[in-house]
Design a protein around this motif. Structure first.
Motif, PDB file in Angstrom:
ATOM      1  N   ARG A 244      -9.425  -1.318   2.487  1.00 11.32           N
ATOM      2  CA  ARG A 244      -9.837  -0.530   3.647  1.00 11.32           C
ATOM      3  C   ARG A 244     -11.268  -0.020   3.513  1.00 11.32           C
TER       4      ARG A 244
ATOM      5  N   HIS B 149      -6.805  13.114  -4.325  1.00 10.49           N
ATOM      6  CA  HIS B 149      -6.472  11.776  -3.849  1.00 10.49           C
ATOM      7  C   HIS B 149      -4.967  11.628  -3.611  1.00 10.49           C
TER       8      HIS B 149
ATOM      9  N   LYS C 171       0.890   8.208   8.930  1.00 11.67           N
ATOM     10  CA  LYS C 171       0.888   6.839   9.438  1.00 11.67           C
ATOM     11  C   LYS C 171       2.284   6.361   9.801  1.00 11.67           C
TER      12      LYS C 171
ATOM     13  N   GLY D 204      -3.553  11.561   0.106  1.00  9.49           N
ATOM     14  CA  GLY D 204      -3.018  10.215   0.282  1.00  9.49           C
ATOM     15  C   GLY D 204      -1.576  10.257   0.767  1.00  9.49           C
TER      16      GLY D 204
ATOM     17  N   HIS E 127      -2.657  -1.176  -6.254  1.00  9.22           N
ATOM     18  CA  HIS E 127      -3.084  -0.160  -5.295  1.00  9.22           C
ATOM     19  C   HIS E 127      -4.597  -0.217  -5.087  1.00  9.22           C
ATOM     20  N   PHE E 128      -5.325  -0.379  -6.182  1.00  9.29           N
ATOM     21  CA  PHE E 128      -6.785  -0.404  -6.100  1.00  9.29           C
ATOM     22  C   PHE E 128      -7.253  -1.547  -5.200  1.00  9.29           C
TER      23      PHE E 128
ATOM     24  N   GLN F 276       0.020   8.969   4.342  1.00  8.90           N
ATOM     25  CA  GLN F 276       1.138   8.024   4.481  1.00  8.90           C
ATOM     26  C   GLN F 276       2.193   8.563   5.433  1.00  8.90           C
TER      27      GLN F 276
ATOM     28  N   GLU G 102       0.849  -1.199   0.000  1.00 12.20           N
ATOM     29  CA  GLU G 102       0.000   0.000   0.000  1.00 12.20           C
ATOM     30  C   GLU G 102       0.882   1.245   0.000  1.00 12.20           C
TER      31      GLU G 102
ATOM     32  N   LEU H 103       2.515   5.965  -7.321  1.00  8.49           N
ATOM     33  CA  LEU H 103       1.455   6.610  -8.092  1.00  8.49           C
ATOM     34  C   LEU H 103       1.505   8.130  -7.952  1.00  8.49           C
TER      35      LEU H 103
ATOM     36  N   GLN I   9     -11.194  10.222   0.355  1.00 14.16           N
ATOM     37  CA  GLN I   9     -10.099   9.441  -0.227  1.00 14.16           C
ATOM     38  C   GLN I   9     -10.681   8.193  -0.904  1.00 14.16           C
TER      39      GLN I   9
ATOM     40  N   TRP J 110     -10.575  11.168   4.721  1.00 12.04           N
ATOM     41  CA  TRP J 110     -10.443   9.749   4.402  1.00 12.04           C
ATOM     42  C   TRP J 110     -11.667   9.246   3.638  1.00 12.04           C
TER      43      TRP J 110
ATOM     44  N   GLY K 279     -10.975   7.705  -4.899  1.00 12.23           N
ATOM     45  CA  GLY K 279     -10.291   6.517  -5.411  1.00 12.23           C
ATOM     46  C   GLY K 279     -11.170   5.770  -6.405  1.00 12.23           C
TER      47      GLY K 279
HETATM   48  C1  HEM Z   1      -7.623   2.630  -9.060  1.00  7.36           C
HETATM   49  C2  HEM Z   1      -8.245   3.572  -8.413  1.00  7.36           C
HETATM   50  C3  HEM Z   1      -7.906   3.905  -6.984  1.00  7.36           C
HETATM   51  C4  HEM Z   1      -8.588   3.506  -5.879  1.00  7.36           C
HETATM   52  C5  HEM Z   1      -9.821   2.676  -5.841  1.00  7.36           C
HETATM   53  C6  HEM Z   1      -7.910   4.027  -4.719  1.00  7.36           C
HETATM   54  C7  HEM Z   1      -8.324   3.845  -3.412  1.00  7.36           C
HETATM   55  C8  HEM Z   1      -7.651   4.264  -2.288  1.00  7.36           C
HETATM   56  C9  HEM Z   1      -8.073   4.124  -0.925  1.00  7.36           C
HETATM   57  C10 HEM Z   1      -9.344   3.503  -0.437  1.00  7.36           C
HETATM   58  C11 HEM Z   1      -7.128   4.627  -0.115  1.00  7.36           C
HETATM   59  C12 HEM Z   1      -7.127   4.671   1.421  1.00  7.36           C
HETATM   60  C13 HEM Z   1      -6.234   3.586   1.967  1.00  7.36           C
HETATM   61  C14 HEM Z   1      -5.846   3.816   3.406  1.00  7.36           C
HETATM   62  O1  HEM Z   1      -6.227   4.806   4.016  1.00  7.36           O
HETATM   63  O2  HEM Z   1      -5.100   2.987   3.956  1.00  7.36           O
HETATM   64  C15 HEM Z   1      -6.114   5.099  -0.979  1.00  7.36           C
HETATM   65  C16 HEM Z   1      -4.981   5.651  -0.534  1.00  7.36           C
HETATM   66  C17 HEM Z   1      -4.069   6.224  -1.340  1.00  7.36           C
HETATM   67  N1  HEM Z   1      -4.132   6.381  -2.715  1.00  7.36           N
HETATM   68 FE1  HEM Z   1      -5.457   5.566  -3.917  1.00  7.36          FE
HETATM   69  N2  HEM Z   1      -6.844   4.734  -5.137  1.00  7.36           N
HETATM   70  C18 HEM Z   1      -6.814   4.694  -6.518  1.00  7.36           C
HETATM   71  C19 HEM Z   1      -5.899   5.302  -7.336  1.00  7.36           C
HETATM   72  C20 HEM Z   1      -4.872   6.068  -6.886  1.00  7.36           C
HETATM   73  C21 HEM Z   1      -3.999   6.807  -7.737  1.00  7.36           C
HETATM   74  C22 HEM Z   1      -4.079   6.902  -9.257  1.00  7.36           C
HETATM   75  C23 HEM Z   1      -3.102   7.404  -6.904  1.00  7.36           C
HETATM   76  C24 HEM Z   1      -1.989   8.299  -7.298  1.00  7.36           C
HETATM   77  C25 HEM Z   1      -2.155   9.525  -7.571  1.00  7.36           C
HETATM   78  C26 HEM Z   1      -3.400   7.031  -5.544  1.00  7.36           C
HETATM   79  C27 HEM Z   1      -2.691   7.415  -4.415  1.00  7.36           C
HETATM   80  C28 HEM Z   1      -3.005   7.052  -3.114  1.00  7.36           C
HETATM   81  C29 HEM Z   1      -2.196   7.299  -1.946  1.00  7.36           C
HETATM   82  C30 HEM Z   1      -0.869   7.992  -1.908  1.00  7.36           C
HETATM   83  C31 HEM Z   1      -2.875   6.765  -0.838  1.00  7.36           C
HETATM   84  C32 HEM Z   1      -2.422   6.723   0.640  1.00  7.36           C
HETATM   85  C33 HEM Z   1      -2.059   5.304   0.970  1.00  7.36           C
HETATM   86  C34 HEM Z   1      -1.936   5.045   2.439  1.00  7.36           C
HETATM   87  O3  HEM Z   1      -2.609   5.709   3.232  1.00  7.36           O
HETATM   88  O4  HEM Z   1      -1.158   4.133   2.802  1.00  7.36           O
HETATM   89  N3  HEM Z   1      -4.502   6.222  -5.565  1.00  7.36           N
HETATM   90  N4  HEM Z   1      -6.451   4.880  -2.296  1.00  7.36           N
END
Ligand code: HEM
Ligand code: SF4
Ligand code: SF4
Ligand code: FES
Lengths: 211, 251
Positions: A83, A162, A173, A166, A76-77, A170, A21, A28, A112, A109, A116
């Motif tokens: 979550r 996002h 956390k 995001g 990542h998705f 990180q 994650e 990304l 987020q 969140w 996503g």
């Molecule tokens: C495919 C579509 C995507 C979905 C469904 C999605 C979904 C999510 C979700 C639910 C979280 C929260 C996770 C958590 O809090 O632990 C998250 C975190 C995050 N997403 Fe995405 N995301 C997508 C695409 C992207 C893209 C394209 C990027 C880049 C720009 C990105 C960057 C991030 C980052 C940096 C986090 C923080 C991760 C963390 O907290 O550990 N995401 N995403």
């Protein structure tokens, strides 16, 4: 003690998922910000934009980069997406909880997760449009922007939100930096990238009208 | 200020009388100087409604028993001044914990379960000698341990955490902070692997989604973000080299 939980516990899966994650999120965000800087080369000149695209083509960087990012995004998705509460009752609990608490980081969140899901749909359409209209040149992009500027506007805002929040989460956390300054820095970078993106969009729409 | 009339909307439900569905009851009260929610609730119980259930012991932010949701946020009733709130005040019991009735919840069972699960005691092979001089500890370590020890087990961090609201097994900030306390303690002889067994999963460090509702709502202002991040980093570095034992196959 519950038999099913005890027997399935205590392996390293949860750790690996958290690390994937982390890595996929960082990759990304790195990709998205680079991508936006590349797009913004149109602000310098059409030649710079076309030159960069040709350069990426010539050394096969596009052909390696695009599939790689698609694979990372899929990982990542699935892994960040685990979550998202799947049962309706859980979603209702989180929603009511966020409304009750009126707490910024809880609301961000919730968005987020929503952004996503939106990215999953919008970015797939975007990739499809670009790949089927290959190669990328100033006029192909200008045409797409002129016809679908509203689509790109939504994708830009949703994507930057996002990525920015995001990244902030990180850092929160893993605690590598203090919380307040890192929130400020990610917001400033997000604002800069947004402005660049909007400016590039404006130039493309103008170009589209002229071509 | 002192002559405001406060309107309290208080959650009423008695699990012993399930035929009466949960409802909100309104009470009116004149505000007095220095009034806390704790003072107001006692006044309501004395003057208006002796059936109202809520908890308190110390009325000085020490025992942790008076935590409740005050206008949407988990707070200690004895530490919250009414003058910091608007004239309409909504009170709910803490979520996640077992409801005893009205504003009263059982945090004790949850915290006992957490203490047992994290084995919240110093694990040592030394036998205690009451005559010997106490072992010395350097001041810095003692202060770090004390910082984590300040937790009064009020449950605000658990009630505020969206993750804890939907994942029953999640140890929450209070639980992870408890583990951090023993990891810092040089007297505890547990190995890294033993700690990993306790919090190296989504029930512990990796379940936290970084929402920070714990950090923002802890009435004792414990540095919960840093404690959660400390344990997460520790668990990641231990976990990479950790070899779990072979499991038993069900079939
Ligand atoms: C495919 C579509 C995507 C979905 C469904 C999605 C979904 C999510 C979700 C639910 C979280 C929260 C996770 C958590 O809090 O632990 C998250 C975190 C995050 N997403 Fe995405 N995301 C997508 C695409 C992207 C893209 C394209 C990027 C880049 C720009 C990105 C960057 C991030 C980052 C940096 C986090 C923080 C991760 C963390 O907290 O550990 N995401 N995403
Ligand atoms: S940071 Fe958020 S998810 Fe983690 S324990 Fe605190 S409130 Fe819960
Ligand atoms: S960490 Fe803070 S909010 Fe959580 S139980 Fe302890 S004192 Fe209460
Ligand atoms: S009554 Fe003890 S903390 Fe409020």
């Amino acid at each position: 003690m519950l038999l099913q939980r005890t027997l399935s516990k205590s392996n390293k899966t949860d750790l690996y998922l958290d690390l994937v994650e982390l890595a996929s999120g960082l990759l990304l965000v790195g990709f998205l910000w680079t991508h936006m800087l590349f797009v913004a080369t149109i602000l310098i000149s059409q030649e710079t934009f076309n030159g960069l695209s040709e350069f990426l083509d010539k050394y096969y960087l596009s052909y390696i980069g695009i599939p790689f990012i698609i694979v990372v995004a899929l990982f990542h998705f699935v892994i960040a997406g685990r979550r998202i509460p799947t049962r309706i009752q859980e979603q209702r609990i989180v929603w009511r909880h966020a409304k009750m608490l009126r707490h910024t980081d809880t609301w961000t969140w919730v968005f987020q997760a929503i952004t996503g899901m939106a990215i999953l749909v919008l970015a797939s359409i975007h990739v499809w449009m670009v790949v089927t209209g290959w190669p990328i040149r100033d006029f192909t992009s200008a045409q797409r922007m002129e016809s679908f500027w509203w689509f790109y506007l939504i994708l830009l805002i949703v994507g930057e939100y996002h990525a920015g929040f995001g990244l902030y989460r990180q850092f929160v956390k893993w605690g590598w930096f203090p919380r307040k300054p890192i929130g400020y820095i990610t917001k400033v970078i997000t604002a800069i990238i947004l402005v660049l993106g909007l400016a590039a969009m404006f130039v493309f729409v103008q170009l589209g009208g002229a071509l | 200020m002192a002559d405001r009339e406060l309107t309290f909307e208080i959650f009423r439900y008695n699990p012993q009388k399930p035929e009466v569905k949960p409802y909100l009851q309104t009470y009116k009260l004149k505000e007095t100087t220095g009034m806390t929610i704790f003072v107001a609730l006692n006044q309501i119980r004395e003057e208006q409604d002796p059936s109202l259930m809520f908890d308190f012991v110390c009325r000085a932010a020490i025992c942790g028993s008076c935590a409740m949701v005050i206008n949407g946020r988990p707070r200690l009733a004895c530490k919250t001044l009414t003058k910091t709130l608007p004239a309409r005040i909504k009170l709910f019991p803490l979520p996640v914990f077992k409801l005893i009735g009205d504003l009263s919840v059982d945090t004790g069972t949850w915290f006992r379960h957490m203490s047992l699960k994290t084995e919240a005691w110093v694990h040592t092979s030394k036998t205690f000698d009451p005559k010997a001089q106490e072992e010395r500890m350097d001041n810095e370590t003692a202060l770090k341990i004390y910082e984590a020890e300040r937790c009064i087990e009020c449950g605000c961090c658990i009630a505020g955490c969206a993750t804890a609201n939907i994942r029953d097994e999640f140890l929450g900030a209070a639980g992870i902070n408890r583990v951090a306390r023993f990891m810092l303690d040089p007297r505890d002889e547990r190995t890294p692997a033993e700690y990993f067994e306790v919090v190296g999963s989504e029930e512990g460090a990796f379940g936290c989604m970084g929402l920070m509702a714990c950090d923002d709502n802890c009435p004792m202002e414990l540095p919960l973000q840093m404690q959660l991040a400390f344990v997460r980093r520790k668990m990641a570095s231990i976990g990479i080299g950790y070899k779990p034992g072979k499991g038993i196959k069900l079939a």
